[in-house]
Write an enzyme that holds these catalytic residues in place. Structure first.
Site, mmCIF file in Angstrom:
data_model
loop_
_atom_site.group_PDB
_atom_site.id
_atom_site.type_symbol
_atom_site.label_atom_id
_atom_site.label_comp_id
_atom_site.label_asym_id
_atom_site.label_seq_id
_atom_site.Cartn_x
_atom_site.Cartn_y
_atom_site.Cartn_z
ATOM 1 C CG HIS A 42 0.439 -8.460 -5.247
ATOM 2 N ND1 HIS A 42 0.888 -9.664 -4.774
ATOM 3 C CD2 HIS A 42 0.756 -7.536 -4.307
ATOM 4 C CE1 HIS A 42 1.437 -9.485 -3.591
ATOM 5 N NE2 HIS A 42 1.378 -8.215 -3.278
ATOM 6 C CG HIS A 84 7.518 -8.385 -1.368
ATOM 7 N ND1 HIS A 84 7.728 -9.040 -0.174
ATOM 8 C CD2 HIS A 84 6.364 -7.687 -1.213
ATOM 9 C CE1 HIS A 84 6.730 -8.758 0.644
ATOM 10 N NE2 HIS A 84 5.890 -7.957 0.051
#
Ligand code: CA
Length: 373
Positions: A42, A84
């Protein structure tokens, strides 16, 4: 059909039939000999190094993960960068380098990536996520135990730079580690006149990824966009990738819809209702739910409260890759003894197919241990 074959079929169906009942040793064995459980890094090995830095990606690669995640947003000059958020101020020094280049959103200053050219973004230092404390005017790290703020040297990379890193490592190691690319906030990019999905799929195609045998997943929180990618865009560009529908809580404002010029949150509720997974399966190969959508946070170690999400998704032929598995203090739910126990519950009691984790080394070691048994 021989009697033995019929018996095998009955045995197979009875194992699948008790997927969600109290777990037994034989069910664990059944999960173990099933498909390989995927570990998805991630934002890279983001538990150890600043998220989405090439260093975090290299560390994740070295941990032996199956896939490495890219979150992709667009710049003013239509370049794709790996970030992100579609803004820059959580992980860079944009506030000090370009103090006046913000937009006000509900009275708060936002430095959007889309307002900066790639060469401007390349001037910024990147670091761990932080918040500015307005009272003391100091930076507070989101995760105090992680890599210290603004130490060493990291910068925002382009999607191309990250693909070249992973392909370069695939070349030098002989492995084939995959890309798990998220199209970020397509609704926002569209509103700004940019087709981010088209740009991202085109970059993948330029780097030789084109079909479902290639190790690529495309993930997106915006169901309208995921469906558009499935129904139209992939065919237009001449690619065919596996698609993952991410699922958010409505109040995160992850996906917005413009109604008479005003952005309102997309309503995800239908996805978690009976029949929701079957509807998603019409355009996606899997779902990426938030962990508590599968196991209620009210669960205890001897009473796991498990939703039908995994069962329904599997019945619809989809994979389930929940997020985010973290080993930071207080981020392992109370129903699990520790990080490994949490993985054990999700992989082998609930039966998810892969996990997004900030600690890929720990997850890879766990899966290897279980699968070699
Ligand atoms: Ca993501």
């Amino acid at each position: 059909m021989t009697t033995r074959f019929i018996f095998m079929l009955i045995a197979l169906f009875s194992i699948q039939g008790c997927y969600f009942q109290t777990t037994t040793e034989s069910e664990i064995t059944e999960h173990k000999i099933g498909e390989h459980k995927l570990v998805i890094a991630h934002r890279g090995a983001s538990g150890y190094l600043p998220e989405h830095s090439l260093a975090a990606k290299a560390m994740a690669y070295g941990s032996g993960v199956d896939y490495i995640e890219q979150d992709v947003v667009m710049t003013k000059d239509d370049k794709l960068v790996v970030l992100h958020d579609h803004y820059l101020h959580r992980v860079t020094d944009v506030m000090t380098v370009f103090p006046e280049r913000y937009r006000l959103v509900d009275g708060n200053k936002h430095w959007f990536a889309i307002d900066f050219t790639l060469s401007e973004i390349k001037q910024l230092k990147m670091t761990e996520g932080f918040k500015l404390d307005p009272k003391s005017n100091t930076l507070i790290p989101n995760y105090p135990n992680r890599f210290p703020l603004f130490k060493s040297s990291f910068s925002v990379s382009t999607l191309e730079e990250e693909i070249e890193l992973i392909q370069g490592l695939n070349h030098s190691t002989g492995k084939n580690i995959g890309l798990y690319l998220e199209i970020k906030a397509p609704w926002f990019h569209r509103h700004e006149g940019k087709d981010i999905s088209k740009a991202a799929l085109t970059v993948l195609k330029n780097y030789g990824y084109s079909n479902r045998q290639d190790k690529v997943f495309i993930q997106c929180f915006d169901p309208i966009e995921t469906k558009r990618i499935h129904d139209q865009l992939m065919a237009d560009i001449g690619v065919d990738f596996k698609l993952i529908q991410l699922i958010a809580q409505n109040d995160w404002n992850e996906t917005m819809i413009y109604q008479q010029g005003t952005a309102v949150p997309y309503d995800y509720d239908w996805m978690l209702k009976p029949g929701g997974m079957a509807k998603i399966a019409e355009y996606a190969d899997g779902v990426g739910p938030w962990k508590p959508m599968i196991i209620s946070e009210d669960s205890t170690s001897d009473n796991l409260i498990i939703s039908d999400l995994v069962k329904d998704a599997h019945a619809a032929g989809m994979k389930v890759h929940p997020y985010t598995f973290r080993n930071d203090p207080f981020l392992v739910p109370a129903y699990a003894d520790n990080f490994e126990d949490m993985l054990d519950i999700f992989f082998y009691k609930v039966g998810v197919d892969g996990v997004f984790t900030d600690y890929p080394d720990l997850a890879v070691n766990f899966v290897r241990k279980k699968e070699s048994r």
